[in-house]
Motif scaffolding. Structure first.
Motif, PDB file in Angstrom:
ATOM      1  N   THR A   6      35.756 -85.845 127.684  1.00  0.00           N
ATOM      2  CA  THR A   6      34.923 -86.153 126.370  1.00  0.00           C
ATOM      3  C   THR A   6      34.032 -85.340 126.447  1.00  0.00           C
ATOM      4  O   THR A   6      32.903 -85.133 127.391  1.00  0.00           O
ATOM      5  CB  THR A   6      34.391 -87.753 126.773  1.00  0.00           C
ATOM      6  OG1 THR A   6      35.587 -88.481 126.450  1.00  0.00           O
ATOM      7  CG2 THR A   6      33.600 -88.150 125.662  1.00  0.00           C
ATOM      8  N   ASN A   7      33.523 -84.637 125.147  1.00  0.00           N
ATOM      9  CA  ASN A   7      32.578 -83.927 124.914  1.00  0.00           C
ATOM     10  C   ASN A   7      32.415 -82.445 125.808  1.00  0.00           C
ATOM     11  O   ASN A   7      31.559 -81.648 125.996  1.00  0.00           O
ATOM     12  CB  ASN A   7      31.313 -84.259 125.077  1.00  0.00           C
ATOM     13  CG  ASN A   7      30.870 -85.169 124.210  1.00  0.00           C
ATOM     14  OD1 ASN A   7      31.125 -85.222 123.053  1.00  0.00           O
ATOM     15  ND2 ASN A   7      30.258 -86.506 124.621  1.00  0.00           N
ATOM     16  N   PHE A   8      33.860 -82.338 126.394  1.00  0.00           N
ATOM     17  CA  PHE A   8      34.230 -80.929 126.939  1.00  0.00           C
ATOM     18  C   PHE A   8      34.133 -79.778 126.146  1.00  0.00           C
ATOM     19  O   PHE A   8      34.682 -79.880 124.999  1.00  0.00           O
ATOM     20  CB  PHE A   8      35.313 -81.087 127.864  1.00  0.00           C
ATOM     21  CG  PHE A   8      35.798 -80.111 128.785  1.00  0.00           C
ATOM     22  CD1 PHE A   8      35.475 -79.915 130.111  1.00  0.00           C
ATOM     23  CD2 PHE A   8      36.648 -79.153 128.215  1.00  0.00           C
ATOM     24  CE1 PHE A   8      35.803 -78.977 130.831  1.00  0.00           C
ATOM     25  CE2 PHE A   8      37.128 -78.133 129.133  1.00  0.00           C
ATOM     26  CZ  PHE A   8      36.680 -77.940 130.539  1.00  0.00           C
ATOM     27  N   SER A   9      33.864 -78.447 126.610  1.00  0.00           N
ATOM     28  CA  SER A   9      33.968 -77.189 125.778  1.00  0.00           C
ATOM     29  C   SER A   9      34.691 -76.283 126.681  1.00  0.00           C
ATOM     30  O   SER A   9      34.375 -76.227 127.733  1.00  0.00           O
ATOM     31  CB  SER A   9      32.514 -76.651 125.464  1.00  0.00           C
ATOM     32  OG  SER A   9      31.557 -77.422 124.986  1.00  0.00           O
TER      33      SER A   9
ATOM     34  N   ARG B 130      32.185 -73.644 119.426  1.00  0.00           N
ATOM     35  CA  ARG B 130      31.122 -74.482 119.733  1.00  0.00           C
ATOM     36  C   ARG B 130      31.882 -75.940 119.691  1.00  0.00           C
ATOM     37  O   ARG B 130      30.958 -77.131 119.937  1.00  0.00           O
ATOM     38  CB  ARG B 130      30.198 -74.467 118.527  1.00  0.00           C
ATOM     39  CG  ARG B 130      29.458 -73.288 118.751  1.00  0.00           C
ATOM     40  CD  ARG B 130      28.178 -73.292 117.634  1.00  0.00           C
ATOM     41  NE  ARG B 130      28.722 -72.917 116.659  1.00  0.00           N
ATOM     42  CZ  ARG B 130      28.494 -72.901 115.335  1.00  0.00           C
ATOM     43  NH1 ARG B 130      27.074 -73.272 115.093  1.00  0.00           N
ATOM     44  NH2 ARG B 130      28.997 -72.693 114.252  1.00  0.00           N
ATOM     45  N   LYS B 131      33.045 -76.052 119.253  1.00  0.00           N
ATOM     46  CA  LYS B 131      33.956 -77.118 119.313  1.00  0.00           C
ATOM     47  C   LYS B 131      34.074 -77.790 120.795  1.00  0.00           C
ATOM     48  O   LYS B 131      33.834 -77.248 121.733  1.00  0.00           O
ATOM     49  CB  LYS B 131      35.328 -77.074 118.781  1.00  0.00           C
ATOM     50  CG  LYS B 131      35.395 -76.774 117.334  1.00  0.00           C
ATOM     51  CD  LYS B 131      36.824 -76.339 116.914  1.00  0.00           C
ATOM     52  CE  LYS B 131      36.986 -75.884 115.721  1.00  0.00           C
ATOM     53  NZ  LYS B 131      38.350 -75.450 114.882  1.00  0.00           N
ATOM     54  N   THR B 132      33.897 -79.163 120.523  1.00  0.00           N
ATOM     55  CA  THR B 132      34.084 -80.104 121.976  1.00  0.00           C
ATOM     56  C   THR B 132      35.057 -81.029 121.806  1.00  0.00           C
ATOM     57  O   THR B 132      35.740 -81.536 120.578  1.00  0.00           O
ATOM     58  CB  THR B 132      32.676 -80.898 122.233  1.00  0.00           C
ATOM     59  OG1 THR B 132      32.567 -81.713 121.226  1.00  0.00           O
ATOM     60  CG2 THR B 132      31.584 -79.767 122.348  1.00  0.00           C
ATOM     61  N   CYS B 133      35.660 -81.448 122.929  1.00  0.00           N
ATOM     62  CA  CYS B 133      36.943 -82.261 123.005  1.00  0.00           C
ATOM     63  C   CYS B 133      36.410 -83.711 122.828  1.00  0.00           C
ATOM     64  O   CYS B 133      35.478 -84.130 123.337  1.00  0.00           O
ATOM     65  CB  CYS B 133      37.454 -81.920 124.628  1.00  0.00           C
ATOM     66  SG  CYS B 133      39.017 -82.761 124.635  1.00  0.00           S
ATOM     67  N   ARG B 134      37.366 -84.275 122.150  1.00  0.00           N
ATOM     68  CA  ARG B 134      37.532 -85.719 122.110  1.00  0.00           C
ATOM     69  C   ARG B 134      38.605 -86.304 122.748  1.00  0.00           C
ATOM     70  O   ARG B 134      39.768 -85.684 122.728  1.00  0.00           O
ATOM     71  CB  ARG B 134      37.440 -86.235 120.763  1.00  0.00           C
ATOM     72  CG  ARG B 134      35.921 -85.953 120.047  1.00  0.00           C
ATOM     73  CD  ARG B 134      35.850 -86.678 118.744  1.00  0.00           C
ATOM     74  NE  ARG B 134      37.366 -86.815 118.072  1.00  0.00           N
ATOM     75  CZ  ARG B 134      37.619 -86.955 116.958  1.00  0.00           C
ATOM     76  NH1 ARG B 134      36.528 -87.037 115.966  1.00  0.00           N
ATOM     77  NH2 ARG B 134      38.802 -87.312 116.276  1.00  0.00           N
TER      78      ARG B 134
END
Length: 83
Positions: free
Chosen positions: A50-53, A60-64
């Protein structure tokens, strides 16, 4: 996949990984499906990603992390084979 396995510690915690691929642009489409062998592994993945880059890509995208509507190895395989 390599970075996911590194962060999770091994690939033993999941039995299914599907990363849809855009053949025209030769890149993934931005999401994946993972089936974990147990709830504890799924919860651990959620905490880690969660919020991992992802470091491998300059983005700049982060993981959900969200539960999929299709659950279980057999159901995921059946769903992909029906396409």
């Amino acid at each position: 996949l390599e970075e996911i396995i590194d962060c999770m510690g091994s690939s033993d915690s999941f039995d299914f990984f599907y990363l849809p691929w855009d053949l025209q642009n030769d890149c993934n489409v931005g999401y994946a499906f993972v089936n974990f062998r147990d709830a504890a592994s799924a919860e651990r993945c959620s905490r880690i990603f969660t919020n991992f880059s992802f470091r491998k890509f300059d983005s700049r995208k982060t993981c959900r992390v969200q539960p999929a509507h299709i659950q279980g190895l057999e159901n995921n395989l059946r769903h992909l084979m029906d396409r």
